[in-house]
Design a protein around this motif. Structure first.
Motif, mmCIF file in Angstrom:
data_model
loop_
_atom_site.group_PDB
_atom_site.id
_atom_site.type_symbol
_atom_site.label_atom_id
_atom_site.label_comp_id
_atom_site.label_asym_id
_atom_site.label_seq_id
_atom_site.Cartn_x
_atom_site.Cartn_y
_atom_site.Cartn_z
ATOM 1 N N LYS A 1 0.811 -1.216 0.000
ATOM 2 C CA LYS A 1 0.000 0.000 0.000
ATOM 3 C C LYS A 1 0.849 1.273 0.000
ATOM 4 C CE LYS A 1 -3.773 2.272 2.419
ATOM 5 N NZ LYS A 1 -4.735 2.197 3.516
ATOM 6 N N ASN A 2 1.849 1.354 0.870
ATOM 7 C CA ASN A 2 2.636 2.576 1.024
ATOM 8 C C ASN A 2 4.096 2.436 0.628
ATOM 9 O OD1 ASN A 2 0.465 4.120 2.154
ATOM 10 N ND2 ASN A 2 0.720 2.915 4.017
ATOM 11 N N HIS A 3 4.490 1.243 0.218
ATOM 12 C CA HIS A 3 5.900 1.016 -0.106
ATOM 13 C C HIS A 3 6.052 -0.163 -1.062
ATOM 14 C CE1 HIS A 3 5.185 -1.851 3.193
ATOM 15 N NE2 HIS A 3 6.066 -2.605 2.557
ATOM 16 N N ALA A 4 7.226 -0.231 -1.648
ATOM 17 C CA ALA A 4 7.628 -1.416 -2.403
ATOM 18 C C ALA A 4 8.494 -2.251 -1.466
ATOM 19 C CB ALA A 4 8.429 -1.016 -3.637
ATOM 20 N N ILE B 1 20.613 -7.800 4.129
ATOM 21 C CA ILE B 1 20.149 -6.767 5.057
ATOM 22 C C ILE B 1 21.144 -6.602 6.203
ATOM 23 C CG2 ILE B 1 18.353 -6.225 6.760
ATOM 24 C CD1 ILE B 1 16.343 -7.276 4.656
ATOM 25 N N GLU B 2 21.664 -7.707 6.672
ATOM 26 C CA GLU B 2 22.672 -7.646 7.729
ATOM 27 C C GLU B 2 23.941 -6.969 7.219
ATOM 28 O OE1 GLU B 2 25.454 -10.871 9.977
ATOM 29 O OE2 GLU B 2 23.298 -11.325 9.942
ATOM 30 N N HIS B 3 24.396 -7.354 6.027
ATOM 31 C CA HIS B 3 25.625 -6.796 5.453
ATOM 32 C C HIS B 3 25.517 -5.284 5.224
ATOM 33 C CE1 HIS B 3 29.395 -6.888 3.210
ATOM 34 N NE2 HIS B 3 28.794 -6.085 2.319
ATOM 35 N N PHE B 4 24.349 -4.822 4.791
ATOM 36 C CA PHE B 4 24.152 -3.402 4.475
ATOM 37 C C PHE B 4 23.403 -2.662 5.589
ATOM 38 C CE2 PHE B 4 24.906 -5.255 0.317
ATOM 39 C CZ PHE B 4 25.753 -4.319 -0.273
ATOM 40 N N SER B 5 23.421 -3.198 6.790
ATOM 41 C CA SER B 5 22.633 -2.618 7.887
ATOM 42 C C SER B 5 22.939 -1.143 8.127
ATOM 43 C CB SER B 5 22.821 -3.422 9.169
ATOM 44 O OG SER B 5 24.172 -3.394 9.576
ATOM 45 N N THR B 6 24.181 -0.745 8.012
ATOM 46 C CA THR B 6 24.535 0.663 8.216
ATOM 47 C C THR B 6 23.901 1.534 7.140
ATOM 48 O OG1 THR B 6 26.626 -0.001 9.217
ATOM 49 C CG2 THR B 6 26.463 2.278 8.459
ATOM 50 N N ASP B 7 23.971 1.090 5.892
ATOM 51 C CA ASP B 7 23.401 1.856 4.783
ATOM 52 C C ASP B 7 21.877 1.864 4.810
ATOM 53 O OD1 ASP B 7 25.942 2.400 3.482
ATOM 54 O OD2 ASP B 7 25.966 0.266 3.003
ATOM 55 N N LEU B 8 21.283 0.867 5.457
ATOM 56 C CA LEU B 8 19.825 0.734 5.480
ATOM 57 C C LEU B 8 19.185 1.334 6.731
ATOM 58 C CD1 LEU B 8 19.567 -2.915 4.109
ATOM 59 C CD2 LEU B 8 18.866 -0.819 2.937
ATOM 60 N N TYR C 1 15.860 3.054 6.374
ATOM 61 C CA TYR C 1 14.766 2.272 5.797
ATOM 62 C C TYR C 1 14.269 1.230 6.786
ATOM 63 C CZ TYR C 1 16.719 4.422 1.700
ATOM 64 O OH TYR C 1 17.193 5.358 0.807
ATOM 65 N N GLU C 2 12.980 1.003 6.732
ATOM 66 C CA GLU C 2 12.420 -0.077 7.532
ATOM 67 C C GLU C 2 12.746 -1.392 6.829
ATOM 68 O OE1 GLU C 2 8.167 -1.657 9.316
ATOM 69 O OE2 GLU C 2 8.227 0.269 8.287
ATOM 70 N N CYS C 3 13.209 -2.353 7.584
ATOM 71 C CA CYS C 3 13.548 -3.668 7.036
ATOM 72 C C CYS C 3 12.856 -4.730 7.874
ATOM 73 C CB CYS C 3 15.057 -3.909 7.068
ATOM 74 S SG CYS C 3 16.000 -2.754 6.075
ATOM 75 N N LYS C 4 12.357 -5.734 7.208
ATOM 76 C CA LYS C 4 11.729 -6.869 7.879
ATOM 77 C C LYS C 4 12.367 -8.141 7.337
ATOM 78 C CE LYS C 4 8.457 -4.559 9.974
ATOM 79 N NZ LYS C 4 7.884 -4.596 11.240
ATOM 80 N N LYS C 5 12.931 -8.911 8.194
ATOM 81 C CA LYS C 5 13.535 -10.198 7.874
ATOM 82 C C LYS C 5 14.367 -10.159 6.598
ATOM 83 C CE LYS C 5 12.651 -15.084 8.159
ATOM 84 N NZ LYS C 5 11.681 -16.144 8.314
ATOM 85 N N TYR D 1 11.877 -2.018 2.889
ATOM 86 C CA TYR D 1 10.677 -1.284 2.498
ATOM 87 C C TYR D 1 11.095 0.060 1.904
ATOM 88 C CZ TYR D 1 7.853 -4.546 5.296
ATOM 89 O OH TYR D 1 7.240 -5.662 5.814
ATOM 90 N N LEU D 2 10.745 0.264 0.657
ATOM 91 C CA LEU D 2 11.058 1.508 -0.048
ATOM 92 C C LEU D 2 9.766 2.313 -0.171
ATOM 93 C CD1 LEU D 2 13.196 -0.142 -2.873
ATOM 94 C CD2 LEU D 2 14.047 1.018 -0.813
ATOM 95 N N LYS D 3 9.656 3.375 0.606
ATOM 96 C CA LYS D 3 8.431 4.176 0.614
ATOM 97 C C LYS D 3 8.263 4.899 -0.717
ATOM 98 C CE LYS D 3 8.273 4.906 5.560
ATOM 99 N NZ LYS D 3 8.260 5.878 6.645
ATOM 100 N N TYR D 4 7.035 4.879 -1.217
ATOM 101 C CA TYR D 4 6.734 5.559 -2.475
ATOM 102 C C TYR D 4 6.962 7.065 -2.359
ATOM 103 C CZ TYR D 4 4.292 1.186 -3.536
ATOM 104 O OH TYR D 4 3.977 -0.124 -3.748
#
Length: 133
Positions: A81-84, A93-100, A103-107, A111-114
């Motif tokens: 609905k609100n993100h891709a 996600i673990e490797h890029f945790s600093t860069d992310l 952003y909200e991340c789940k498992k 999540y890339l907000k529109y």
């Protein structure tokens, strides 16, 4: 009590179960055209960024999502609905945790907000990393 979708007549245990009623798209472009008009350019850009990052990877629809990779799925994305949701896996996600951090991340998904512009360079880095690992 089973709920029956009035559009496709499929039965579900939950009332108003979210699902896809129509014929599954055969290509990523077909998938994009099935999205809401205001989001189509957003998904075209996301598709282009990933395609340019990994031009040698097979592109297909799997589980009704744009998918890159054949035997090993490198990355997928879906519309919410609100993100891709960009599915890159837990290790990425673990490797890029600093860069992310922004952003909200789940498992296994970012999540890339529109409402925000696509982080194109970050997506390229993550997708290329996923190909190598």
């Amino acid at each position: 009590m089973m709920w029956i979708c009035p559009k496709c007549n499929r039965e579900f245990k939950r009332n108003n179960q979210s699902h896809y009623c129509g014929e599954a798209p055969k290509t990523i472009e077909e998938w994009i055209l099935q999205q809401e008009q205001p989001l189509q350019n957003y998904f075209r850009k996301l598709h282009q960024v990933i395609s340019d990052a990994v031009p040698d990877r097979k592109q297909r629809i799997a589980w009704s999502m744009p998918t890159y990779g054949e035997k090993k799925i490198v990355v997928q994305f879906s519309a919410c609905k609100n993100h891709a949701s960009l599915y890159v896996g837990e290790k990425a996600i673990e490797h890029f945790s600093t860069d992310l951090r922004e952003y909200e991340c789940k498992k296994s998904a970012v999540y890339l907000k529109y409402s925000q512009s696509l982080p194109e360079e970050l997506i390229v880095q993550i997708v290329k990393w996923c190909c190598e690992n």
